[in-house]
Enzyme design. Structure first.
Site, PDB file in Angstrom:
ATOM      1  N   TYR A   1       1.013  -0.788  -0.193  1.00  0.00           N
ATOM      2  CA  TYR A   1       0.121   0.182   0.221  1.00  0.00           C
ATOM      3  C   TYR A   1       0.502   1.365  -0.029  1.00  0.00           C
ATOM      4  CZ  TYR A   1      -3.303   3.513   1.435  1.00  0.00           C
ATOM      5  OH  TYR A   1      -4.186   4.526   2.410  1.00  0.00           O
TER       6      TYR A   1
ATOM      7  N   LYS B   1       1.488   4.066  -3.379  1.00  0.00           N
ATOM      8  CA  LYS B   1       1.694   5.489  -3.090  1.00  0.00           C
ATOM      9  C   LYS B   1       2.785   6.163  -2.880  1.00  0.00           C
ATOM     10  CE  LYS B   1      -2.567   5.533  -1.562  1.00  0.00           C
ATOM     11  NZ  LYS B   1      -4.115   5.787  -2.665  1.00  0.00           N
TER      12      LYS B   1
END
Length: 217
Positions: free
Chosen positions: A124, A128
Site C-alpha cells: 500500500y 502511494k
C-alpha cells in the site's frame, strides 16, 4: 472569477465531503465529477460524467479547469486483485495528472497516505510512494499532495478492521506528540476542507502535507 473543479473519487470519504464544500463555495461555478455510477445528488453547479476509467483518454477534452482533485483509492476487500488495485490507486490518478498538464489545468491535488515511499516493503505505502514519485517527475505547475494518517468519518461501506482501528486511534491519538503528531487520525472532512482552501491559493510548485500540517491549514 469563478472556477471549474474536477473531482475523481467523489463517492468516497474525502471526495464526498469535498464535493459538498465545492458546491457551496462561491469561488466555484462548476464541479465536474468523474464517476463509475451516477451519484444520487442534484445541484445547479454539478455535472456528472459516468465513465469507465480505463477509457479516460476518450474524455480528455473535458479535463479542463482550475483544479483537479484526485481522491481515488480502494481497499483489499474492494479490489483483492493487485493489478486492479494498482489501476485505481496509481494508474488512474497518474493519467488524470497527465491530462491536467496536457490541458493546462492550473492545479492538481491528490490524496496519498502517511508513510508513502516507493521503496517501502508494504504494498500500500509502496504504491502511494510510486504515485508520488511519478507525479513529481511530471513537472506539474502546482501539485498538492495530502498524506493523511487514519481517516475518520462516516463511510458508505466500512470494514470491521476499520471500526477497530477507529476505536484504537481514539486512545492512541493523545499519546502521539511532537514528531509523532503526523500519525494522528484525521477526519475526512478536515482533509477535504484543506484541499478546498489550498485550491484558492495562487502559489506554484509542489507541496506535501502530512496529517499535522493538514490540521493547521
Amino acid at each position: 472569477m469563478a472556477y471549474k473543479a474536477i473531482i475523481a473519487g467523489a463517492s468516497g470519504l474525502i471526495g464526498s465531503n469535498l464535493l459538498n464544500i465545492l458546491l457551496e463555495a462561491a469561488e466555484y461555478s462548476e464541479v465536474l465529477v468523474l464517476v463509475r455510477k451516477e451519484l444520487p445528488l442534484k445541484h445547479k453547479k454539478l455535472v456528472q460524467l459516468v465513465i469507465n476509467f480505463d477509457d479516460l483518454d476518450k474524455f480528455a477534452d473535458t479535463i479542463t479547469g482550475h483544479a483537479i482533485f484526485s481522491c481515488l483509492g480502494t481497499t483489499k476487500s474492494q479490489a483483492p486483485d493487485k493489478e486492479q488495485y494498482r489501476k485505481i490507486d496509481y494508474a488512474y490518478p497518474l493519467q488524470l495528472a497527465q491530462l491536467a498538464k496536457q490541458n493546462g489545468v492550473k492545479q492538481f491535488h491528490v490524496v496519498t497516505a502517511i508513510g508513502a515511499d516507493k521503496n517501502s516493503p508494504v504494498f500500500y505505502t509502496k504504491l502511494k510512494g510510486e504515485l508520488e514519485d511519478a507525479l513529481l517527475r511530471l513537472g506539474l505547475e502546482t501539485l498538492h499532495i495530502y498524506q493523511p494518517s487514519m481517516l475518520m468519518g462516516e463511510r458508505e461501506r466500512s470494514h470491521w478492521l476499520e471500526n477497530l482501528a477507529t476505536g484504537l486511534f481514539k486512545i492512541i491519538d493523545p499519546l502521539l506528540i511532537c514528531g509523532l503528531k503526523k500519525y494522528r487520525s484525521i477526519k475526512g472532512s478536515t482533509v477535504a476542507y484543506a484541499m478546498f482552501k489550498k485550491s484558492l491559493e495562487s502559489a506554484t510548485g509542489t507541496f506535501i502535507y502530512t496529517s499535522d500540517k493538514i490540521h493547521t491549514n
